[in-house]
Design a protein around this motif. Structure first.
Motif, PDB file in Angstrom:
ATOM      1  N   LEU A  38     -12.771  -4.222  -1.508  1.00 24.71           N
ATOM      2  CA  LEU A  38     -13.152  -5.616  -1.273  1.00 24.71           C
ATOM      3  C   LEU A  38     -14.072  -5.737  -0.060  1.00 24.71           C
ATOM      4  O   LEU A  38     -15.045  -6.510  -0.074  1.00 24.71           O
ATOM      5  N   ALA A  39     -13.775  -4.990   0.984  1.00 24.26           N
ATOM      6  CA  ALA A  39     -14.630  -5.023   2.175  1.00 24.26           C
ATOM      7  C   ALA A  39     -16.024  -4.488   1.854  1.00 24.26           C
ATOM      8  O   ALA A  39     -17.033  -5.062   2.276  1.00 24.26           O
ATOM      9  N   GLN A  40     -16.093  -3.410   1.095  1.00 17.44           N
ATOM     10  CA  GLN A  40     -17.388  -2.836   0.736  1.00 17.44           C
ATOM     11  C   GLN A  40     -18.199  -3.791  -0.141  1.00 17.44           C
ATOM     12  O   GLN A  40     -19.431  -3.795  -0.078  1.00 17.44           O
ATOM     13  N   ALA A  41     -17.502  -4.608  -0.957  1.00 18.99           N
ATOM     14  CA  ALA A  41     -18.191  -5.564  -1.824  1.00 18.99           C
ATOM     15  C   ALA A  41     -18.521  -6.874  -1.117  1.00 18.99           C
ATOM     16  O   ALA A  41     -19.095  -7.774  -1.732  1.00 18.99           O
ATOM     17  N   GLY A  42     -18.151  -7.000   0.136  1.00 19.63           N
ATOM     18  CA  GLY A  42     -18.411  -8.223   0.870  1.00 19.63           C
ATOM     19  C   GLY A  42     -17.530  -9.385   0.471  1.00 19.63           C
ATOM     20  O   GLY A  42     -17.894 -10.546   0.677  1.00 19.63           O
ATOM     21  N   LEU A  43     -16.350  -9.083  -0.059  1.00 18.20           N
ATOM     22  CA  LEU A  43     -15.450 -10.122  -0.562  1.00 18.20           C
ATOM     23  C   LEU A  43     -14.173 -10.249   0.258  1.00 18.20           C
ATOM     24  O   LEU A  43     -13.299 -11.048  -0.086  1.00 18.20           O
ATOM     25  N   ALA A  44     -14.041  -9.496   1.331  1.00 23.70           N
ATOM     26  CA  ALA A  44     -12.776  -9.459   2.059  1.00 23.70           C
ATOM     27  C   ALA A  44     -12.375 -10.821   2.597  1.00 23.70           C
ATOM     28  O   ALA A  44     -11.177 -11.133   2.682  1.00 23.70           O
ATOM     29  N   ALA A  45     -13.344 -11.659   2.944  1.00 23.63           N
ATOM     30  CA  ALA A  45     -13.012 -12.966   3.512  1.00 23.63           C
ATOM     31  C   ALA A  45     -12.398 -13.908   2.488  1.00 23.63           C
ATOM     32  O   ALA A  45     -11.771 -14.908   2.863  1.00 23.63           O
ATOM     33  N   HIS A  46     -12.564 -13.615   1.206  1.00 23.33           N
ATOM     34  CA  HIS A  46     -12.087 -14.515   0.156  1.00 23.33           C
ATOM     35  C   HIS A  46     -10.776 -14.048  -0.468  1.00 23.33           C
ATOM     36  O   HIS A  46     -10.203 -14.771  -1.298  1.00 23.33           O
ATOM     37  N   PHE A  47     -10.302 -12.857  -0.112  1.00 26.52           N
ATOM     38  CA  PHE A  47      -9.091 -12.314  -0.726  1.00 26.52           C
ATOM     39  C   PHE A  47      -8.181 -11.745   0.349  1.00 26.52           C
ATOM     40  O   PHE A  47      -8.584 -10.879   1.126  1.00 26.52           O
ATOM     41  N   ASP A  48      -6.933 -12.244   0.392  1.00 28.05           N
ATOM     42  CA  ASP A  48      -5.894 -11.670   1.241  1.00 28.05           C
ATOM     43  C   ASP A  48      -4.872 -10.966   0.356  1.00 28.05           C
ATOM     44  O   ASP A  48      -4.626 -11.388  -0.784  1.00 28.05           O
ATOM     45  N   LEU A  49      -4.287  -9.915   0.875  1.00 27.98           N
ATOM     46  CA  LEU A  49      -3.333  -9.106   0.117  1.00 27.98           C
ATOM     47  C   LEU A  49      -1.937  -9.267   0.715  1.00 27.98           C
ATOM     48  O   LEU A  49      -1.743  -9.071   1.916  1.00 27.98           O
ATOM     49  N   PHE A  50      -0.974  -9.633  -0.154  1.00 30.18           N
ATOM     50  CA  PHE A  50       0.422  -9.797   0.259  1.00 30.18           C
ATOM     51  C   PHE A  50       1.280  -8.791  -0.500  1.00 30.18           C
ATOM     52  O   PHE A  50       1.297  -8.788  -1.736  1.00 30.18           O
ATOM     53  N   LEU A  51       1.979  -7.947   0.228  1.00 33.28           N
ATOM     54  CA  LEU A  51       2.977  -7.063  -0.372  1.00 33.28           C
ATOM     55  C   LEU A  51       4.331  -7.725  -0.170  1.00 33.28           C
ATOM     56  O   LEU A  51       4.813  -7.851   0.962  1.00 33.28           O
ATOM     57  N   LEU A  52       4.942  -8.171  -1.257  1.00 35.32           N
ATOM     58  CA  LEU A  52       6.160  -8.990  -1.218  1.00 35.32           C
ATOM     59  C   LEU A  52       7.331  -8.138  -1.704  1.00 35.32           C
ATOM     60  O   LEU A  52       7.500  -7.917  -2.900  1.00 35.32           O
ATOM     61  N   SER A  53       8.126  -7.678  -0.781  1.00 31.71           N
ATOM     62  CA  SER A  53       9.161  -6.697  -1.114  1.00 31.71           C
ATOM     63  C   SER A  53      10.501  -7.366  -1.411  1.00 31.71           C
ATOM     64  O   SER A  53      10.979  -8.203  -0.648  1.00 31.71           O
ATOM     65  N   ASP A  54      11.078  -6.939  -2.507  1.00 33.88           N
ATOM     66  CA  ASP A  54      12.470  -7.231  -2.847  1.00 33.88           C
ATOM     67  C   ASP A  54      13.279  -5.940  -2.910  1.00 33.88           C
ATOM     68  O   ASP A  54      14.320  -5.884  -3.569  1.00 33.88           O
ATOM     69  N   SER A  55      12.803  -4.899  -2.261  1.00 34.25           N
ATOM     70  CA  SER A  55      13.449  -3.582  -2.350  1.00 34.25           C
ATOM     71  C   SER A  55      14.846  -3.628  -1.738  1.00 34.25           C
ATOM     72  O   SER A  55      15.062  -4.204  -0.670  1.00 34.25           O
ATOM     73  N   THR A  56      15.774  -3.001  -2.433  1.00 35.61           N
ATOM     74  CA  THR A  56      17.170  -2.974  -1.987  1.00 35.61           C
ATOM     75  C   THR A  56      17.615  -1.596  -1.522  1.00 35.61           C
ATOM     76  O   THR A  56      18.662  -1.466  -0.892  1.00 35.61           O
ATOM     77  N   ASP A  57      16.829  -0.559  -1.857  1.00 38.07           N
ATOM     78  CA  ASP A  57      17.183   0.802  -1.439  1.00 38.07           C
ATOM     79  C   ASP A  57      16.819   0.984   0.034  1.00 38.07           C
ATOM     80  O   ASP A  57      15.657   0.796   0.418  1.00 38.07           O
ATOM     81  N   PRO A  58      17.801   1.338   0.907  1.00 40.62           N
ATOM     82  CA  PRO A  58      17.515   1.450   2.346  1.00 40.62           C
ATOM     83  C   PRO A  58      16.384   2.426   2.661  1.00 40.62           C
ATOM     84  O   PRO A  58      15.552   2.158   3.531  1.00 40.62           O
ATOM     85  N   ALA A  59      16.334   3.563   1.988  1.00 39.30           N
ATOM     86  CA  ALA A  59      15.273   4.534   2.261  1.00 39.30           C
ATOM     87  C   ALA A  59      13.911   3.961   1.898  1.00 39.30           C
ATOM     88  O   ALA A  59      12.921   4.167   2.614  1.00 39.30           O
ATOM     89  N   CYS A  60      13.866   3.236   0.794  1.00 37.19           N
ATOM     90  CA  CYS A  60      12.610   2.601   0.376  1.00 37.19           C
ATOM     91  C   CYS A  60      12.193   1.533   1.385  1.00 37.19           C
ATOM     92  O   CYS A  60      11.007   1.391   1.704  1.00 37.19           O
ATOM     93  N   GLN A  61      13.146   0.785   1.900  1.00 38.50           N
ATOM     94  CA  GLN A  61      12.836  -0.235   2.900  1.00 38.50           C
ATOM     95  C   GLN A  61      12.220   0.376   4.153  1.00 38.50           C
ATOM     96  O   GLN A  61      11.253  -0.158   4.705  1.00 38.50           O
ATOM     97  N   VAL A  62      12.759   1.512   4.593  1.00 43.35           N
ATOM     98  CA  VAL A  62      12.224   2.177   5.782  1.00 43.35           C
ATOM     99  C   VAL A  62      10.799   2.658   5.517  1.00 43.35           C
ATOM    100  O   VAL A  62       9.887   2.485   6.349  1.00 43.35           O
ATOM    101  N   ARG A  63      10.569   3.277   4.351  1.00 50.63           N
ATOM    102  CA  ARG A  63       9.226   3.759   4.016  1.00 50.63           C
ATOM    103  C   ARG A  63       8.233   2.605   3.953  1.00 50.63           C
ATOM    104  O   ARG A  63       7.097   2.717   4.430  1.00 50.63           O
ATOM    105  N   GLU A  64       8.654   1.505   3.343  1.00 48.77           N
ATOM    106  CA  GLU A  64       7.752   0.352   3.236  1.00 48.77           C
ATOM    107  C   GLU A  64       7.383  -0.194   4.610  1.00 48.77           C
ATOM    108  O   GLU A  64       6.220  -0.530   4.864  1.00 48.77           O
ATOM    109  N   ALA A  65       8.353  -0.301   5.519  1.00 47.90           N
ATOM    110  CA  ALA A  65       8.075  -0.840   6.847  1.00 47.90           C
ATOM    111  C   ALA A  65       7.076   0.044   7.586  1.00 47.90           C
ATOM    112  O   ALA A  65       6.135  -0.450   8.227  1.00 47.90           O
TER     113      ALA A  65
END
Length: 597
Positions: free
Chosen positions: A139-166
């Protein structure tokens, strides 16, 4: 409202109310529609009805030739219901061959802001964050970064996965300081739909649109740009669904699905566009949605009663599309955009686990079919989603009735009806011949062998759901391996047992064999088939154009995945890759890059 773990990368609040909708009241709001769609709808439905009437006449002539018996009276309505669905699919496919949707004009500069929402639930952290990294970079290379924000919305319940995601979230923010956000809910109410609704209520007012991505979704910046431009140009559009093709498959099962999606998917999607018009459907991801419309019209309540029929709406996408159209918003499909991908299940077991959730969610729609105010096509989407799974026990019942008729010495359906049925089954597969005759033959052989397994598996799933067993909410299997013989025999023991039961009538009446052998033999061999389909695929017939020259974004995401695995301390080795992917093979074989801190 769920409590959110405070993080420094949480954007400023921009709350937007999203009230739960009512299914006991409502009125269909008008929409101007799409030019010519009424005529095309009439033609498709008339063709389906004519084919079904023809089948009814042929069936009546075959079964009633020696007088009507109780198996005949049961088989007639079951077959016609299944045939009507088949006829509608065939008529829609032909409409797709004839219809060429107008291509949207080249998008100009954007005026709006769009959020890319990536809901997570115990996913492969390296894969997800590599895709997010590659997407933000593109998106940055295409000059579109200002128009698109990215949200990673976690519902992970596995503790190891939560640590990796953080940890991964901190590294991603270091690489992309602007426009990337991560949050994890502490209470997973509403599952994926609740996750998205939580975002709408917290941040929806800051964005005109949002794009829903799956954990394995990849979308090119040009596609995202075109989708946002389409929403800006049509203020009545509530949702635009792309046609995601399958990518990244390694097993024979995954590559078969991948090839079929490329060979048949575009024509099928054009057919849906031809007669669905503004009353299309939503597949849950790789689609853009108008935030205002979604918040006002698509809030989902808890369904009354006990699970599996009550509780959260599981197959929420069909219902959200129906609610948007009820409120007067257009639900469209744009199959010609390209640049939209997802991954298919790698094994039969992974496909069955995914189908179990979809089966329960689609059967749950029975309570919504009569909801006031829904567009007739929205009701048809809900009904067809149910029949996609109920068809399996119905076909199994029809097979059993055919065997009973053979044992009783009753008349069978004539050759003309069987030929018509097989012709309609094969009709959607004809475009595959243009892509690869060898691939078309392989796909037909594989799907024919696997069809009985799918029929029995889905029949058992329907039975489990009807007797009250809930599917739960497990992470989707995205990496496959050849199951050991012990596992394969355990998973397919019921298939083998049913095979023996199906062959019992043949002991009394060999005339039943033509009905039973095509089903019984694949069921008997199901453990071997499961192992065979899970093996790495090196069949040149299943090679698609995208595999010969993978899109740069797919290649970049694959390369970054190796880097993310190193950064997160995960084993960098990947399962064996098919040699049919020369370009992607070279990218994955390159030395892993190190990411800047």
């Amino acid at each position: 409202m769920n409590a959110i773990r405070p993080r420094r990368d949480t954007p400023p609040p921009a709350p937007l109310p999203m009230p739960a909708q009512r299914f006991d009241r409502g009125q269909l709001a008008p929409h101007p529609g799409v030019a010519g769609v009424a005529r095309r709808r009439a033609l498709v439905l008339a063709a389906a009805l004519a084919l079904t009437a023809l089948a009814a006449g042929l069936l009546a002539a075959g079964l009633g030739g020696d007088g009507w018996q109780w198996p005949d009276l049961l088989a007639m309505p079951v077959f016609l219901l299944l045939f009507a669905r088949l006829a509608l699919s065939a008529a829609s496919t032909v409409a797709g061959w004839l219809h060429r949707p107008a291509q949207p004009p080249a998008p100009g500069p954007l005026r709006s802001r769009t959020a890319l929402l990536l809901p997570l639930h115990n996913e492969d952290t390296a894969m997800v964050f590599a895709t997010a990294d590659a997407t933000r970079e593109a998106l940055a290379q295409a000059g579109l970064a200002a128009h698109f924000d990215l949200f990673l919305l976690s519902d992970s319940t596995d503790p190891a996965c939560q640590v990796r995601e953080a940890e991964a979230a901190e590294r991603l923010r270091a690489r992309h300081p602007e426009g990337v956000f991560y949050r994890r809910r502490l209470e997973n109410s509403g599952k994926k739909a609740g996750n998205v609704a939580d975002w709408v209520r917290r941040h929806g007012a800051a964005y005109e649109h949002f794009v829903i991505l799956d954990a394995d979704s990849v979308m090119e910046p040009a596609t995202l740009h075109a989708l946002a431009a389409m929403m800006e140009a049509d203020r009545r559009a509530g949702l635009v669904q792309t046609l995601p093709l399958l990518a990244g498959g390694r097993s024979r099962f995954a590559r078969m699905q991948q090839w079929a999606a490329r060979a048949h998917g575009p024509a099928i999607a054009r057919g849906l566009v031809a007669w669905h018009g503004e009353a299309g459907n939503y597949w849950g991801h790789n689609a853009i949605i108008r935030t205002e419309a979604f918040a006002a019209a698509a809030g989902l309540p808890e369904l009354p009663g006990r699970r599996p029929f009550g509780g959260p709406v599981m197959s929420h996408d069909f219902v959200e599309a129906a609610l948007l159209r009820r409120a007067g918003w257009g639900v469209h499909m744009a199959p010609g955009l390209g640049g939209s991908w997802e991954a298919g299940p790698p094994t039969l077991a992974a496909a069955a686990a995914r189908d179990r959730r979809w089966c329960q969610g689609n059967i749950q729609h029975a309570a919504l079919l009569a909801a006031p105010g829904l567009h007739p096509l929205s009701r048809l989407h809900l009904l067809d989603g149910m029949l996609a799974y109920l068809a399996s026990p119905l076909w199994l019942a029809l097979l059993a009735l055919g065997a009973v008729q053979a044992v009783m010495g009753l008349a069978q359906p004539g050759a003309a009806l069987l030929a018509l049925t097989f012709a309609l089954l094969l009709l959607p597969k004809l475009p595959g011949l243009r892509l690869s005759a060898r691939g078309a033959a392989l796909e037909l052989a594989f799907t024919t062998a696997l069809a009985p397994l799918g029929m029995v598996t889905q029949s058992r799933q329907v039975w489990d759901i009807l007797r009250g067993r809930d599917s739960g909410w497990a992470a989707q299997g995205r990496e496959g391996a050849v199951p050991p013989w012990r596992t394969a025999l355990r998973q397919h023991g019921a298939h083998m047992a049913l095979s023996a039961l199906l062959l019992l009538p043949a002991l009394a009446a060999p005339a039943a064999l033509p009905w039973l052998l095509p089903v019984a033999l694949p069921l008997l061999a199901s453990p071997a088939l499961a192992r065979f389909m899970a093996r790495p695929c090196r069949l040149a017939g299943f090679r698609t154009p995208e595999e010969a020259a993978p899109a740069p974004l797919l290649r970049r995401a694959a390369t970054l995945r190796q880097a993310w695995m190193l950064e997160l301390g995960l084993a960098p080795a990947l399962p064996p890759r098919p040699a049919a992917w020369p370009v992607l093979e070279a990218a994955l074989a390159a030395p892993p890059m190190r990411m800047a801190a």
